[in-house]
Design an enzyme around this catalytic site. Structure first.
Site, mmCIF file in Angstrom:
data_model
loop_
_atom_site.group_PDB
_atom_site.id
_atom_site.type_symbol
_atom_site.label_atom_id
_atom_site.label_comp_id
_atom_site.label_asym_id
_atom_site.label_seq_id
_atom_site.Cartn_x
_atom_site.Cartn_y
_atom_site.Cartn_z
ATOM 1 N N LEU A 15 0.773 4.568 5.842
ATOM 2 C CA LEU A 15 -0.236 5.353 6.556
ATOM 3 C C LEU A 15 -1.114 4.482 7.441
ATOM 4 O O LEU A 15 -1.969 4.981 8.157
ATOM 5 C CB LEU A 15 -1.159 6.028 5.539
ATOM 6 C CG LEU A 15 -0.802 7.412 5.056
ATOM 7 C CD1 LEU A 15 -1.915 7.940 4.175
ATOM 8 C CD2 LEU A 15 -0.582 8.342 6.236
ATOM 9 N N GLY A 16 -0.930 3.166 7.315
ATOM 10 C CA GLY A 16 -1.814 2.274 8.062
ATOM 11 C C GLY A 16 -3.086 1.981 7.296
ATOM 12 O O GLY A 16 -4.156 1.849 7.883
ATOM 13 N N LEU A 19 -4.467 -1.446 8.278
ATOM 14 C CA LEU A 19 -5.156 -1.424 9.567
ATOM 15 C C LEU A 19 -6.497 -0.724 9.463
ATOM 16 O O LEU A 19 -7.482 -1.142 10.067
ATOM 17 C CB LEU A 19 -4.307 -0.640 10.565
ATOM 18 C CG LEU A 19 -3.322 -1.436 11.378
ATOM 19 C CD1 LEU A 19 -2.441 -0.513 12.188
ATOM 20 C CD2 LEU A 19 -4.099 -2.372 12.296
ATOM 21 N N GLU A 149 2.695 2.461 -11.126
ATOM 22 C CA GLU A 149 2.219 1.079 -11.043
ATOM 23 C C GLU A 149 0.753 0.948 -10.642
ATOM 24 O O GLU A 149 0.104 -0.041 -10.963
ATOM 25 C CB GLU A 149 3.040 0.325 -9.990
ATOM 26 C CG GLU A 149 4.460 0.079 -10.407
ATOM 27 C CD GLU A 149 5.225 -0.673 -9.345
ATOM 28 O OE1 GLU A 149 4.872 -0.545 -8.160
ATOM 29 O OE2 GLU A 149 6.174 -1.379 -9.709
ATOM 30 N N LYS A 187 -1.577 20.698 7.845
ATOM 31 C CA LYS A 187 -1.620 21.181 6.460
ATOM 32 C C LYS A 187 -2.512 20.286 5.594
ATOM 33 O O LYS A 187 -2.464 19.063 5.686
ATOM 34 C CB LYS A 187 -0.209 21.211 5.857
ATOM 35 C CG LYS A 187 0.780 22.073 6.624
ATOM 36 C CD LYS A 187 0.290 23.479 6.855
ATOM 37 C CE LYS A 187 0.654 24.452 5.776
ATOM 38 N NZ LYS A 187 0.183 25.834 6.084
ATOM 39 N N LYS A 223 -12.278 23.087 5.085
ATOM 40 C CA LYS A 223 -11.381 23.356 3.967
ATOM 41 C C LYS A 223 -11.189 22.100 3.117
ATOM 42 O O LYS A 223 -11.273 22.136 1.878
ATOM 43 C CB LYS A 223 -10.028 23.801 4.550
ATOM 44 C CG LYS A 223 -9.094 24.411 3.550
ATOM 45 C CD LYS A 223 -7.966 25.077 4.322
ATOM 46 C CE LYS A 223 -6.863 25.531 3.410
ATOM 47 N NZ LYS A 223 -5.711 26.010 4.171
ATOM 48 N N CYS A 381 9.212 -22.779 13.258
ATOM 49 C CA CYS A 381 9.729 -23.127 11.937
ATOM 50 C C CYS A 381 11.254 -23.264 11.967
ATOM 51 O O CYS A 381 11.757 -24.250 12.488
ATOM 52 C CB CYS A 381 9.234 -22.145 10.888
ATOM 53 S SG CYS A 381 9.173 -22.921 9.261
ATOM 54 N N LEU A 382 12.011 -22.280 11.477
ATOM 55 C CA LEU A 382 13.465 -22.380 11.586
ATOM 56 C C LEU A 382 13.858 -22.512 13.062
ATOM 57 O O LEU A 382 14.863 -23.131 13.397
ATOM 58 C CB LEU A 382 14.139 -21.150 10.964
ATOM 59 C CG LEU A 382 15.653 -21.250 10.867
ATOM 60 C CD1 LEU A 382 16.080 -22.235 9.810
ATOM 61 C CD2 LEU A 382 16.270 -19.900 10.563
ATOM 62 N N GLY A 383 13.041 -21.950 13.928
ATOM 63 C CA GLY A 383 13.279 -22.055 15.379
ATOM 64 C C GLY A 383 13.242 -23.508 15.840
ATOM 65 O O GLY A 383 14.013 -23.917 16.716
ATOM 66 N N HIS A 507 3.558 -22.289 11.530
ATOM 67 C CA HIS A 507 3.538 -20.888 11.970
ATOM 68 C C HIS A 507 2.260 -20.584 12.757
ATOM 69 O O HIS A 507 1.277 -20.113 12.187
ATOM 70 C CB HIS A 507 3.631 -19.964 10.756
ATOM 71 C CG HIS A 507 4.980 -19.985 10.112
ATOM 72 N ND1 HIS A 507 6.005 -19.169 10.533
ATOM 73 C CD2 HIS A 507 5.472 -20.745 9.110
ATOM 74 C CE1 HIS A 507 7.079 -19.412 9.793
ATOM 75 N NE2 HIS A 507 6.783 -20.364 8.927
ATOM 76 N N GLU A 509 1.665 -18.221 14.619
ATOM 77 C CA GLU A 509 1.392 -16.776 14.714
ATOM 78 C C GLU A 509 0.363 -16.309 13.687
ATOM 79 O O GLU A 509 -0.216 -15.226 13.841
ATOM 80 C CB GLU A 509 2.694 -15.968 14.579
ATOM 81 C CG GLU A 509 3.335 -15.943 13.197
ATOM 82 C CD GLU A 509 4.297 -17.091 12.917
ATOM 83 O OE1 GLU A 509 4.155 -18.170 13.537
ATOM 84 O OE2 GLU A 509 5.179 -16.935 12.056
HETATM 85 N N1 GLN Z 1 14.366 -22.263 6.036
HETATM 86 C C1 GLN Z 1 13.606 -23.291 6.673
HETATM 87 C C2 GLN Z 1 12.919 -24.204 5.674
HETATM 88 O O1 GLN Z 1 12.763 -23.834 4.533
HETATM 89 C C3 GLN Z 1 12.597 -22.705 7.640
HETATM 90 C C4 GLN Z 1 11.537 -21.917 6.964
HETATM 91 C C5 GLN Z 1 10.790 -20.981 7.890
HETATM 92 O O2 GLN Z 1 11.239 -20.694 8.998
HETATM 93 N N2 GLN Z 1 9.657 -20.473 7.439
HETATM 94 O O3 GLN Z 1 12.511 -25.280 6.001
#
Ligand code: GLN
Length: 543
Positions: A15-16, A19, A149, A187, A223, A381-383, A507, A509
């Site tokens: 439902l957000g 946010l 839960e 409703k 209501k 990261c994996l990038g 990361h 982001e």
């Molecule tokens: N799998 C990679 C590692 O463990 C990259 C992890 C990730 O992208 N957060 O190092």
């Protein structure tokens, strides 16, 4: 006295609630209150760290290394209160600590039970945020009222209401008003039933926030008020937003929610100032030159899996006064059809984080495509790890270069397990987690973007750039532009013969906010604008 607001949800999930909670936090902060946000998740995992993104979306990481629910990301983007290990707890964490206490003999003589031991532990986890520098705690309860839960959490809320001063605790319930197209009606029955469940447990909500796709009529509000026993002015409409989640605080403010909360909690505060947010929204709505960014990942069919990345691209789009659109591409499709088939025409390529071998060859192909065609590339990261493999194989000629995560004994393990991970067996909470410092090399893209030498960014990984290959890669134009000084770990790489090729082991982001965009995302979108041929003059406005 710290006040406590609980946000529960009813009728359906998604439902957000996160946010809405974050928006409440933001509105109260705008009124000068010091807010701490928290989420209580009823599932049994100790944290979401071992769950697949398909289950629960992205795992959000805090500075102090907690692996948390993605709603914590909304809290950080909307508010500035400190976010820590205590900002998210689960049933699993509660039981883990109660059982540890039982084994330590802390309850000697007693039978350990849900009431009072589990509920006490829940209350303690909430009240741990109390203190002289906190005016309001906002605790969102995950799941939906009526779930088996959630019961101990709701019971703990009931008890807290009983123990605290009458104006110390406020209960907000978020609910859905389904719209029946055939009869063209909203409703209220599901809302009545959901509030009924709460009242059975002993919680009378003080405020109801109603998610709806159509405006509520006076009749509907009357209501709901009557049947749910909530005063009319406390039945608040939250209509679907038309272009951005960042509109939600404004919607709620228009219905007087912040004034109502203050009044109910017996708090006084000056009128809020939302000017910077309003300006940000105007910029977002106005848009600008179009750029298209490809996100090449493993979980692209699920928006929540890369939530913070998509949000960060929006922030960067605001900062550059651009209109960023995202082309979500499954890495395996790139491996199958070739990069050209999926990436042709994009202005930037982003490869996000991930785990496991699946899709990695497609990511590597996508990176090669971006490098060879001078398309701005951002690896996270994996990038970064895939970028190092790509450069090792195709620029340095190291055939068989790979990560030891994807292959048992690669011929050239350019990405290898972190030293500190060698003895680690358990999977839960054992990665390299949280914020670490990183020193930037002057003259690099990273240094220019951040505008400072020492930065701190958040990590979540086990594998790392293998320093044994550092010189060889450097000879071929791979610049280690950011390094963790204590252990000499390469945290950022750039590629010399390219306009904007940046990959980071951390990361970024998780630290981008709508009014404080992350410098690397901003730089990436700026480079994408240049690539697309659009004017970038506007971008300097936000600097
Ligand atoms: N799998 C990679 C590692 O463990 C990259 C992890 C990730 O992208 N957060 O190092």
């Amino acid at each position: 006295m710290t006040k406590i607001i609980f946000v529960t949800g009813g009728v359906v999930s998604s439902l957000g609630k996160g946010l809405t909670s974050a928006s409440i936090g933001m509105l109260l902060e705008a009124r000068g209150l010091r807010v701490k946000m928290q989420k209580a998740d009823p599932y049994i995992n100790v944290d979401p760290g071992t769950m697949s993104p398909f289950q629960h979306g992205e795992v959000y990481v805090t500075d102090d290394g907690a692996e948390t629910d993605l709603d914590i990301g909304h809290y950080e983007r909307f508010t500035s209160g400190e976010i820590t290990q205590e900002s998210n707890f689960t049933t699993g964490r509660i039981y883990e600590s109660v059982i540890a206490k039982e084994r330590a003999g802390k309850y000697l003589g007693s039978t350990v039970q849900v009431i009072p031991h589990i509920t006490d532990e829940i209350k303690n986890s909430i009240r741990a945020l109390e203190g002289p520098d906190t005016d309001v705690i906002i605790t969102e309860v995950g799941g939906t009222v009526g779930d088996i839960e959630s019961l101990p959490f709701l019971e703990a809320i009931r008890q807290l209401r009983l123990e605290c001063e009458p104006d110390q605790v406020l209960s907000i319930h978020l609910t859905l008003l389904p719209y029946i197209r055939a009869s063209q009606e909203l409703k209220t029955k599901p809302t009545q039933q959901s509030v009924g469940r709460l009242r059975e447990i002993g919680i009378q909500p003080d405020i109801l926030i109603c998610r709806t796709e159509k405006p509520m009529t006076d009749e509907i509000t009357d209501k709901i008020s009557l049947f749910c026993n909530v005063r009319r002015e406390a039945v608040i409409e939250e209509k679907d937003v038309d272009f951005s989640i960042y509109q939600v605080p404004f919607l709620l403010k228009d219905h007087g929610l912040d004034d109502l909360i203050l009044e109910r909690l017996g708090l006084e505060a000056p009128p809020g100032n939302l000017d910077r947010w309003a300006e940000m929204l105007d910029t977002l709505q106005a848009g600008g030159p179009k750029v298209e960014i490809a996100v090449v990942g493993k979980y692209v069919e699920l928006h929540d899996a890369y939530k913070s990345i998509y949000e960060s691209l929006t922030h960067a789009s605001i900062a550059n006064r651009a209109s960023v659109s995202i082309r979500k591409i499954a890495a395996e499709d790139v491996a199958r059809d070739g990069a050209e088939a999926h990436l042709s025409g994009v202005d930037g390529v982003l490869v996000p984080g991930g785990f496991g071998q699946r899709g990695t060859e497609g990511k590597i192909d996508a990176i090669r495509y971006a490098r060879e065609r001078s398309i701005p590339f951002f690896g996270i990261c994996l990038g970064l790890q895939c970028a190092v493999i790509e450069l090792a194989r195709n620029v340095c000629g190291l055939e068989g270069a790979n990560s030891s995560e994807f292959e048992e004994n690669p011929k050239h393990p350019v990405i290898s397990l972190l030293e500190e991970q060698r003895e680690v067996v358990d999977k839960g909470g054992t990665m390299r987690l949280g914020a670490y410092p990183c020193r930037l090399v002057p003259g690099t893209i990273a240094h220019e973007a951040y505008g400072e030498e020492m930065i701190r960014e958040r990590h979540r990984h086990r594998f790392e750039f293998n320093n044994a290959y550092r010189d060889q890669l450097a000879e071929h134009g791979v610049i280690a532009s950011g390094v963790y000084p204590d252990k000499d770990l390469v945290e950022i790489i750039e590629y010399r013969d390219h306009p904007w090729f940046v990959a980071v082991q951390y990361h970024p982001e998780f630290k981008s906010k709508p009014i404080e965009p992350h410098p690397l995302f901003r730089g990436f979108v700026e480079a994408a604008l240049v690539h697309s041929g659009a004017s970038t003059q506007a971008s300097s406005v936000s600097r």
